[in-house]
Write a protein that holds these residues in place. Sequence first.
Motif, PDB file in Angstrom:
ATOM      1  N   ASP A   1       0.841  -1.203   0.000  1.00  0.00           N
ATOM      2  CA  ASP A   1       0.000   0.000   0.000  1.00  0.00           C
ATOM      3  C   ASP A   1       0.874   1.251   0.000  1.00  0.00           C
ATOM      4  O   ASP A   1       1.736   1.405   0.862  1.00  0.00           O
ATOM      5  CB  ASP A   1      -0.897   0.025   1.247  1.00  0.00           C
ATOM      6  CG  ASP A   1      -2.024  -0.990   1.173  1.00  0.00           C
ATOM      7  OD1 ASP A   1      -2.798  -0.931   0.199  1.00  0.00           O
ATOM      8  OD2 ASP A   1      -2.118  -1.844   2.076  1.00  0.00           O
ATOM      9  N   GLY A   2       0.664   2.122  -0.954  1.00  0.00           N
ATOM     10  CA  GLY A   2       1.458   3.344  -1.019  1.00  0.00           C
ATOM     11  C   GLY A   2       2.773   3.168  -1.763  1.00  0.00           C
ATOM     12  O   GLY A   2       3.508   4.129  -1.962  1.00  0.00           O
TER      13      GLY A   2
ATOM     14  N   MET B   1       0.465   2.035  -8.536  1.00  0.00           N
ATOM     15  CA  MET B   1       1.186   3.290  -8.306  1.00  0.00           C
ATOM     16  C   MET B   1       1.970   3.668  -9.567  1.00  0.00           C
ATOM     17  O   MET B   1       2.704   2.839 -10.100  1.00  0.00           O
ATOM     18  CB  MET B   1       2.167   3.101  -7.136  1.00  0.00           C
ATOM     19  CG  MET B   1       2.891   4.355  -6.736  1.00  0.00           C
ATOM     20  SD  MET B   1       1.797   5.652  -6.106  1.00  0.00           S
ATOM     21  CE  MET B   1       1.505   5.087  -4.434  1.00  0.00           C
TER      22      MET B   1
ATOM     23  N   ASP C   1      -1.787   2.681  -5.319  1.00  0.00           N
ATOM     24  CA  ASP C   1      -2.122   4.007  -4.800  1.00  0.00           C
ATOM     25  C   ASP C   1      -3.364   3.881  -3.916  1.00  0.00           C
ATOM     26  O   ASP C   1      -4.399   4.481  -4.186  1.00  0.00           O
ATOM     27  CB  ASP C   1      -2.362   4.953  -5.981  1.00  0.00           C
ATOM     28  CG  ASP C   1      -2.411   6.400  -5.535  1.00  0.00           C
ATOM     29  OD1 ASP C   1      -2.067   6.672  -4.362  1.00  0.00           O
ATOM     30  OD2 ASP C   1      -2.805   7.245  -6.351  1.00  0.00           O
TER      31      ASP C   1
ATOM     32  N   TYR D   1      -1.475   8.287   7.754  1.00  0.00           N
ATOM     33  CA  TYR D   1      -0.167   7.888   7.204  1.00  0.00           C
ATOM     34  C   TYR D   1       0.824   7.546   8.313  1.00  0.00           C
ATOM     35  O   TYR D   1       1.643   6.644   8.162  1.00  0.00           O
ATOM     36  CB  TYR D   1       0.403   9.001   6.309  1.00  0.00           C
ATOM     37  CG  TYR D   1      -0.201   9.018   4.929  1.00  0.00           C
ATOM     38  CD1 TYR D   1      -1.407   9.687   4.692  1.00  0.00           C
ATOM     39  CD2 TYR D   1       0.411   8.372   3.867  1.00  0.00           C
ATOM     40  CE1 TYR D   1      -1.967   9.706   3.433  1.00  0.00           C
ATOM     41  CE2 TYR D   1      -0.148   8.390   2.599  1.00  0.00           C
ATOM     42  CZ  TYR D   1      -1.331   9.059   2.379  1.00  0.00           C
ATOM     43  OH  TYR D   1      -1.892   9.065   1.132  1.00  0.00           O
TER      44      TYR D   1
ATOM     45  N   ASN E   1       6.931   3.238   2.041  1.00  0.00           N
ATOM     46  CA  ASN E   1       6.451   4.623   2.001  1.00  0.00           C
ATOM     47  C   ASN E   1       6.132   5.181   3.388  1.00  0.00           C
ATOM     48  O   ASN E   1       5.997   6.387   3.540  1.00  0.00           O
ATOM     49  CB  ASN E   1       5.180   4.733   1.154  1.00  0.00           C
ATOM     50  CG  ASN E   1       3.977   4.115   1.843  1.00  0.00           C
ATOM     51  OD1 ASN E   1       4.031   2.951   2.254  1.00  0.00           O
ATOM     52  ND2 ASN E   1       2.923   4.885   2.025  1.00  0.00           N
ATOM     53  N   ALA E   2       5.982   4.315   4.403  1.00  0.00           N
ATOM     54  CA  ALA E   2       5.433   4.775   5.686  1.00  0.00           C
ATOM     55  C   ALA E   2       6.470   4.713   6.802  1.00  0.00           C
ATOM     56  O   ALA E   2       7.330   3.834   6.803  1.00  0.00           O
ATOM     57  CB  ALA E   2       4.237   3.913   6.064  1.00  0.00           C
TER      58      ALA E   2
ATOM     59  N   ASN F   1       8.235   8.872  -1.038  1.00  0.00           N
ATOM     60  CA  ASN F   1       7.268   9.717  -0.334  1.00  0.00           C
ATOM     61  C   ASN F   1       6.043   9.953  -1.210  1.00  0.00           C
ATOM     62  O   ASN F   1       5.909  10.998  -1.843  1.00  0.00           O
ATOM     63  CB  ASN F   1       7.924  11.027   0.097  1.00  0.00           C
ATOM     64  CG  ASN F   1       7.065  11.746   1.131  1.00  0.00           C
ATOM     65  OD1 ASN F   1       5.983  11.269   1.477  1.00  0.00           O
ATOM     66  ND2 ASN F   1       7.543  12.872   1.620  1.00  0.00           N
ATOM     67  N   THR F   2       5.123   8.980  -1.214  1.00  0.00           N
ATOM     68  CA  THR F   2       3.923   9.069  -2.054  1.00  0.00           C
ATOM     69  C   THR F   2       2.746   9.680  -1.299  1.00  0.00           C
ATOM     70  O   THR F   2       1.641   9.718  -1.833  1.00  0.00           O
ATOM     71  CB  THR F   2       3.538   7.664  -2.574  1.00  0.00           C
ATOM     72  OG1 THR F   2       3.314   6.806  -1.444  1.00  0.00           O
ATOM     73  CG2 THR F   2       4.638   7.065  -3.428  1.00  0.00           C
ATOM     74  N   GLY F   3       2.964  10.127  -0.064  1.00  0.00           N
ATOM     75  CA  GLY F   3       1.873  10.689   0.736  1.00  0.00           C
ATOM     76  C   GLY F   3       2.141  12.124   1.146  1.00  0.00           C
ATOM     77  O   GLY F   3       3.004  12.788   0.575  1.00  0.00           O
TER      78      GLY F   3
ATOM     79  N   MET G   1      -3.571   4.387  -0.489  1.00  0.00           N
ATOM     80  CA  MET G   1      -3.682   5.142   0.754  1.00  0.00           C
ATOM     81  C   MET G   1      -4.852   6.124   0.784  1.00  0.00           C
ATOM     82  O   MET G   1      -5.478   6.292   1.833  1.00  0.00           O
ATOM     83  CB  MET G   1      -2.351   5.820   1.092  1.00  0.00           C
ATOM     84  CG  MET G   1      -1.308   4.855   1.646  1.00  0.00           C
ATOM     85  SD  MET G   1      -1.919   3.887   3.054  1.00  0.00           S
ATOM     86  CE  MET G   1      -2.118   5.173   4.288  1.00  0.00           C
TER      87      MET G   1
ATOM     88  N   GLU H   1       0.035   4.077   9.419  1.00  0.00           N
ATOM     89  CA  GLU H   1      -0.016   3.060   8.373  1.00  0.00           C
ATOM     90  C   GLU H   1       0.875   1.880   8.741  1.00  0.00           C
ATOM     91  O   GLU H   1       2.045   2.067   9.080  1.00  0.00           O
ATOM     92  CB  GLU H   1       0.448   3.668   7.041  1.00  0.00           C
ATOM     93  CG  GLU H   1       0.261   2.704   5.899  1.00  0.00           C
ATOM     94  CD  GLU H   1       0.979   3.150   4.637  1.00  0.00           C
ATOM     95  OE1 GLU H   1       1.364   4.327   4.522  1.00  0.00           O
ATOM     96  OE2 GLU H   1       1.166   2.280   3.773  1.00  0.00           O
TER      97      GLU H   1
END
Length: 234
Positions: free
Chosen positions: A17-18, A96, A22, A48, A185-186, A204-206, A24, A51
């Motif tokens: 996830d993330g 993603m 995509d 986030y 990502n988290a 860093n997708t968030g 999140m 997560e």
Amino acid sequence: MTITDKNKVRAVLFDMDGVLFDSMPNHVKAWRGAVAEHGLSMTREEVYMNEGRTGAGTIHTLAQRCWGRNATEEEIEAIYQTKCALFNTCPEALPMPGASEVLRKVLDRELLPVLVTGSGQRSLLDRLNQAYPHVFRPELMVTAFDVRQGKPYPKPYLKGLAKAGALLHKDGSPLLPEEAVVVENAPLGIQAGKAAGIYTIAVNTGPLADQVLTDAGADRVYPSMQALAENLPL
Ligand code: CA
């Protein structure tokens, strides 16, 4: 930190996830809607930050902040059920952007892609195979069913090293941490990768600041999976 010897690297351990999906934004919508229905509140950033934590762990954190106490079993069950119901009404998450390019490069370099997720969705395998055909082998997936202690504990990533070693090593011994790289990502996922002793790349997708991912222990931070595909340090 740099990768000390990238020729040693045999496997890349991917969070899901993330990173690969995509998904999140759907989790944000479901968590925020569910906790609001039960008299709690949660910001997008908090989703986030939590997560990777179990549902119960996340709900306790919010209850402590909003009510000054832990949530009861009944409250946890009710909130988590609402969260899952709302999540299931969300549109299916898209792959993603940039992830298939990263995976193609990983395969081109004869590295083994391994999935390491805290998710226990039954449809996981189908979705992965649809979005990324012939990339992840079933014996190279670590899910919620494989480990009891999820991220930020190192267990999921250690299990990933074990599964990759079972395939690559004649004696079936686990890969060494320096023979793998993690993509996360988290913050809690990054902590898990680092606790397992593995070089950990953050994408860093968030909405969090890069510094949050660096503070969690990330060795490198990329702004997106496209950026990672263009500059894969392997
Ligand atoms: Ca993730």
